[in-house]
Motif scaffolding. Structure first.
Motif, PDB file in Angstrom:
ATOM      1  N   GLU A   1       0.826  -1.218   0.000  1.00 20.58           N
ATOM      2  CA  GLU A   1       0.000   0.000   0.000  1.00 20.58           C
ATOM      3  C   GLU A   1       0.853   1.258   0.000  1.00 20.58           C
ATOM      4  OE1 GLU A   1      -1.732   1.147   4.108  1.00 20.58           O
ATOM      5  OE2 GLU A   1      -1.723  -1.044   4.099  1.00 20.58           O
ATOM      6  N   ASN A   2       2.012   1.225   0.656  1.00 19.36           N
ATOM      7  CA  ASN A   2       2.878   2.409   0.686  1.00 19.36           C
ATOM      8  C   ASN A   2       3.601   2.608  -0.636  1.00 19.36           C
ATOM      9  OD1 ASN A   2       2.247   3.204   3.294  1.00 19.36           O
ATOM     10  ND2 ASN A   2       3.814   1.889   4.216  1.00 19.36           N
ATOM     11  N   ILE A   3       3.971   1.536  -1.302  1.00 22.09           N
ATOM     12  CA  ILE A   3       4.628   1.654  -2.608  1.00 22.09           C
ATOM     13  C   ILE A   3       3.639   2.144  -3.660  1.00 22.09           C
ATOM     14  CG2 ILE A   3       5.806   0.372  -4.436  1.00 22.09           C
ATOM     15  CD1 ILE A   3       7.470   0.848  -1.893  1.00 22.09           C
ATOM     16  N   VAL A   4       2.406   1.616  -3.624  1.00 18.12           N
ATOM     17  CA  VAL A   4       1.390   2.021  -4.599  1.00 18.12           C
ATOM     18  C   VAL A   4       1.028   3.494  -4.437  1.00 18.12           C
ATOM     19  CG1 VAL A   4      -1.021   1.718  -5.287  1.00 18.12           C
ATOM     20  CG2 VAL A   4       0.404  -0.270  -4.883  1.00 18.12           C
TER      21      VAL A   4
ATOM     22  N   ASN B   1      12.334   5.954  -9.046  1.00 18.88           N
ATOM     23  CA  ASN B   1      13.158   4.762  -8.805  1.00 18.88           C
ATOM     24  C   ASN B   1      12.289   3.525  -8.528  1.00 18.88           C
ATOM     25  OD1 ASN B   1      15.654   6.292  -8.857  1.00 18.88           O
ATOM     26  ND2 ASN B   1      14.993   7.129  -6.875  1.00 18.88           N
ATOM     27  N   LEU B   2      11.052   3.549  -9.022  1.00 19.23           N
ATOM     28  CA  LEU B   2      10.102   2.494  -8.677  1.00 19.23           C
ATOM     29  C   LEU B   2      10.636   1.110  -9.008  1.00 19.23           C
ATOM     30  CD1 LEU B   2       7.281   1.639  -7.691  1.00 19.23           C
ATOM     31  CD2 LEU B   2       6.456   1.956 -10.039  1.00 19.23           C
ATOM     32  N   ASN B   3      11.185   0.933 -10.214  1.00 18.61           N
ATOM     33  CA  ASN B   3      11.596  -0.405 -10.614  1.00 18.61           C
ATOM     34  C   ASN B   3      12.754  -0.932  -9.762  1.00 18.61           C
ATOM     35  OD1 ASN B   3      13.519   1.301 -11.953  1.00 18.61           O
ATOM     36  ND2 ASN B   3      14.002  -0.395 -13.351  1.00 18.61           N
ATOM     37  N   THR B   4      13.732  -0.083  -9.469  1.00 20.23           N
ATOM     38  CA  THR B   4      14.860  -0.535  -8.652  1.00 20.23           C
ATOM     39  C   THR B   4      14.459  -0.686  -7.187  1.00 20.23           C
ATOM     40  OG1 THR B   4      15.603   1.772  -8.412  1.00 20.23           O
ATOM     41  CG2 THR B   4      16.607   0.453 -10.171  1.00 20.23           C
ATOM     42  N   GLU B   5      13.566   0.183  -6.724  1.00 18.67           N
ATOM     43  CA  GLU B   5      13.106   0.080  -5.339  1.00 18.67           C
ATOM     44  C   GLU B   5      12.331  -1.221  -5.107  1.00 18.67           C
ATOM     45  OE1 GLU B   5      10.247   2.598  -2.299  1.00 18.67           O
ATOM     46  OE2 GLU B   5      11.455   3.709  -3.760  1.00 18.67           O
ATOM     47  N   LEU B   6      11.477  -1.579  -6.089  1.00 20.99           N
ATOM     48  CA  LEU B   6      10.738  -2.835  -5.977  1.00 20.99           C
ATOM     49  C   LEU B   6      11.696  -4.025  -5.966  1.00 20.99           C
ATOM     50  CD1 LEU B   6       7.658  -2.334  -8.331  1.00 20.99           C
ATOM     51  CD2 LEU B   6       7.595  -2.820  -5.882  1.00 20.99           C
ATOM     52  N   ALA B   7      12.699  -3.987  -6.838  1.00 26.01           N
ATOM     53  CA  ALA B   7      13.670  -5.082  -6.887  1.00 26.01           C
ATOM     54  C   ALA B   7      14.377  -5.242  -5.546  1.00 26.01           C
ATOM     55  CB  ALA B   7      14.688  -4.832  -7.998  1.00 26.01           C
TER      56      ALA B   7
ATOM     57  N   LYS C   1       9.530   1.600 -17.893  1.00 26.45           N
ATOM     58  CA  LYS C   1       9.379   0.523 -16.917  1.00 26.45           C
ATOM     59  C   LYS C   1       8.540   0.971 -15.734  1.00 26.45           C
ATOM     60  CE  LYS C   1      13.795  -1.888 -17.799  1.00 26.45           C
ATOM     61  NZ  LYS C   1      14.311  -1.111 -18.949  1.00 26.45           N
ATOM     62  N   ASN C   2       8.859   2.138 -15.209  1.00 27.86           N
ATOM     63  CA  ASN C   2       8.149   2.634 -14.030  1.00 27.86           C
ATOM     64  C   ASN C   2       6.675   2.900 -14.327  1.00 27.86           C
ATOM     65  OD1 ASN C   2      10.447   2.512 -12.496  1.00 27.86           O
ATOM     66  ND2 ASN C   2      10.979   4.680 -12.755  1.00 27.86           N
ATOM     67  N   GLU C   3       6.394   3.437 -15.490  1.00 33.22           N
ATOM     68  CA  GLU C   3       5.000   3.737 -15.851  1.00 33.22           C
ATOM     69  C   GLU C   3       4.176   2.453 -15.904  1.00 33.22           C
ATOM     70  OE1 GLU C   3       5.083   5.871 -19.498  1.00 33.22           O
ATOM     71  OE2 GLU C   3       5.563   7.803 -18.551  1.00 33.22           O
ATOM     72  N   ARG C   4       4.742   1.429 -16.496  1.00 31.41           N
ATOM     73  CA  ARG C   4       3.989   0.184 -16.634  1.00 31.41           C
ATOM     74  C   ARG C   4       3.878  -0.570 -15.319  1.00 31.41           C
ATOM     75  NH1 ARG C   4       7.057   0.324 -22.162  1.00 31.41           N
ATOM     76  NH2 ARG C   4       5.471   1.543 -23.259  1.00 31.41           N
ATOM     77  N   LEU C   5       4.906  -0.508 -14.522  1.00 30.55           N
ATOM     78  CA  LEU C   5       4.820  -1.115 -13.194  1.00 30.55           C
ATOM     79  C   LEU C   5       3.756  -0.417 -12.362  1.00 30.55           C
ATOM     80  CD1 LEU C   5       8.594  -1.686 -12.353  1.00 30.55           C
ATOM     81  CD2 LEU C   5       6.837  -3.460 -12.537  1.00 30.55           C
ATOM     82  N   ALA C   6       3.692   0.907 -12.462  1.00 25.73           N
ATOM     83  CA  ALA C   6       2.695   1.665 -11.708  1.00 25.73           C
ATOM     84  C   ALA C   6       1.287   1.273 -12.138  1.00 25.73           C
ATOM     85  CB  ALA C   6       2.914   3.166 -11.913  1.00 25.73           C
ATOM     86  N   VAL C   7       1.081   1.079 -13.436  1.00 24.31           N
ATOM     87  CA  VAL C   7      -0.236   0.674 -13.939  1.00 24.31           C
ATOM     88  C   VAL C   7      -0.648  -0.668 -13.340  1.00 24.31           C
ATOM     89  CG1 VAL C   7      -1.462  -0.142 -15.994  1.00 24.31           C
ATOM     90  CG2 VAL C   7      -0.161   1.983 -16.090  1.00 24.31           C
ATOM     91  N   VAL C   8       0.269  -1.642 -13.344  1.00 17.56           N
ATOM     92  CA  VAL C   8      -0.043  -2.969 -12.814  1.00 17.56           C
ATOM     93  C   VAL C   8      -0.329  -2.899 -11.320  1.00 17.56           C
ATOM     94  CG1 VAL C   8       0.839  -5.291 -12.418  1.00 17.56           C
ATOM     95  CG2 VAL C   8       1.274  -4.164 -14.603  1.00 17.56           C
TER      96      VAL C   8
END
Length: 522
Positions: free
Chosen positions: A91-94, A102-108, A148-155
């Motif tokens: 919930e905090n990441i979303v 840095n969404l993609n690297t932070e998630l990794a 990458k970040n845009e599509r990760l955010a959508v999912v």
């Protein structure tokens, strides 16, 4: 919401996410991201609920990481098998996904830390690699970090919008339904791999009920070709979990589906100490030899795949295959899976295995294996199902039910392939599940036939041992259950009379026409 409403809402939500990333992420790859996001959300919510323990004054997502003591972390890992810090929660990441450069690297990093939190603890092997297929740095998501970040955010945001209350309180199998929907839409593009490791829920229900029929408790349940774990989980759904005393065991050769199976266990609130899913080749590197026997075995192994067979001379001395005196053909490993399951089966248990129909009538090594199974009275029932029940194949498969505690030497054959045993839905047929005596579903009808062991014309037949021997150990259902002739019966005498009358009418009509023509010409 009703079951149908929840399932439809889930499918609409997934399709909305797919629309937003369509053209950027291949459908088969997209599946991994949706399932991975579902899993990430689930373990975040599950872990948060564990920490809060029903205390409404505690808001774990709002806490600072600094307040987490080593004692709290160690205790949580020992209980849940992993640890998630407040700032790592789904919930905090979303909440900041759109603005996080840095969404993609932070998630990794989060996924890596969740997995590594189990290092050195009993849950380590159950947690390690769970997020391997949720590759946030992959070029499949886009060529730039921004893409990458845009599509990760959508999912992530799409999965966050799913509002069914708590996962465990859902009427539907959220993960299983999402998986089934994605598989059904993308399996055509994925080829054979689309269906080889997924058993539709309605078929899973039938197999689980056959394997656990009238067993008030089982020591443990096992699937030697576990796939995504759907068969094991149907066993949990159908029965109160406490009667499966020592948990759920499975082996899977495909690394991606091995991860999905472990995710699926967590998603169904099966703690790490109640399941054991192993990675590896069941036929040549079997696990759980020290854990057998199992009271219930369920399986949908891949159909007629190649294996090493007689090219490995040690296999004929393997405890699983030696009793039959012959190995399954190198080009068709089906009976190798059957013999493996039989070896792992307890004296009180049952194994229900989906099989390719050809193994029940072909000659050679397969006939010799059938002879071993029949001579030792291990085959309780063979069931032929309707075609087109599985994604990616229209094959009308069979189920073989193995038992070591039969009370007679007869073998039951059930023809459940007719129109009365399936319902057509979109591109596939389904088995209905309706536990109503007045209007039983297809699953209940098959289970009733299995239980009663009665002869039913055109549908079920219990066949004596000697008859099967005389028939060269043929176990094809059609050899013993005569299909009903639904062709229209024609009365030849009546038909001839009708033809005679018709000919007379035609002759009279021709005369009348000739007379009219003659009058016109005259």
């Amino acid at each position: 919401m009703t079951i149908a409403e929840q399932r439809n809402e889930l499918q609409r939500a997934i399709w909305r996410i797919a629309d937003d990333v369509r053209g950027a992420v291949d459908g088969w790859d997209f599946k991994q991201y949706v399932l991975g996001a579902l899993f990430y959300r689930f373990i975040s919510e599950n872990f948060k609920n564990y920490i809060e323990a029903g205390d409404e004054s505690v808001k774990y997502a709002r806490l600072s990481n600094n307040v987490i003591t080593p004692e709290i972390k160690i205790d949580a890992i020992k209980t849940k098998g992993y640890f998630i810090y407040p700032n790592q929660l789904f919930e905090n990441i979303v909440a900041n996904a759109d603005d996080n450069e840095n969404l993609n690297t932070e998630l990794a990093e989060i996924f890596s830390e969740i997995e590594n939190s189990a290092n050195g603890y009993p849950s380590e092997k159950d947690i390690k690699g769970l997020f391997a297929d949720f590759d946030t740095r992959s070029n499949r998501l886009g060529s730039t970090v921004k893409d990458k970040n845009e599509r990760l955010a959508v999912v992530l945001k799409g999965v966050a919008k799913l509002d069914f209350g708590s996962f465990e309180d859902n009427q539907i199998d959220l993960f299983g339904d999402a998986y089934e929907f994605l598989i059904s839409n993308y399996a055509a593009n994925a080829g054979k791999s689309g269906g080889e490791f997924f058993t539709p829920q309605h078929v899973s229900k039938l197999i689980a009920q056959l394997a656990m029929y009238k067993q008030t408790s089982v020591n443990k349940i096992y699937d030697p070709a576990a796939g995504s774990g759907s068969l094991l989980l149907q066993s949990k759904k159908h029965f109160d979990s406490h009667i499966i005393e020592d948990g759920f065991f499975g082996q899977e050769i495909n690394h991606t589906t091995y991860n999905l199976a472990r995710m699926n266990m967590f998603l169904h609130n099966i703690n790490y100490d109640k399941f054991n899913i192993a990675l590896g080749n069941t036929l040549t590197d079997p696990k759980f030899g020290d854990d057998k026997p199992f009271d219930a075995i369920v399986s949908n192994p891949p159909y007629s795949i190649k294996w090493v067979g007689k090219d490995d001379p040690t296999l004929i001395n393997d405890d699983r295959f030696a009793p039959a005196g012959v190995l399954a053909p190198k080009s068709k490993a089906d009976f190798a899976f059957v013999l493996h399951a039989l070896s792992y089966l307890s004296a009180k248990g049952r194994a229900a295995i989906v099989c390719f129909p050809g193994i029940f009538y072909r000659g050679g090594a397969e006939q010799k294996i059938r002879k071993y199974l029949i001579d030792n009275n291990f085959v309780e029932t063979v069931i032929s199902l309707a075609p087109n029940l599985f994604f990616g194949t229209s094959i009308a498969v069979n189920i073989i039910v193995l038992s070591k505690h039969k009370i007679d030497t007869k073998t039951q054959f059930i023809d459940a392939s007719g129109d009365n045993f399936f319902k057509k839905e979109t591109n596939n047929n389904v088995l209905t599940d309706n536990d109503d005596e007045q209007n039983p579903g297809h699953i209940q009808q098959i289970i009733k036939l299995f239980d009663e062991k009665a002869d039913v014309k055109h549908i079920a037949q219990c066949v004596e041992y000697d008859t099967i021997v005389e028939n060269d150990y043929n176990l094809s259902v059609s050899s013993y259950v005569e299909p009903e002739d639904t062709r229209e019966k024609i009365d030849i005498k009546e038909l001839n009379a009708e033809i005679k009358t018709t000919v007379k009418k035609i002759t009279k009509l021709r005369r009348d026409i000739d007379k009219i023509v003659a009058e016109i010409e005259g």
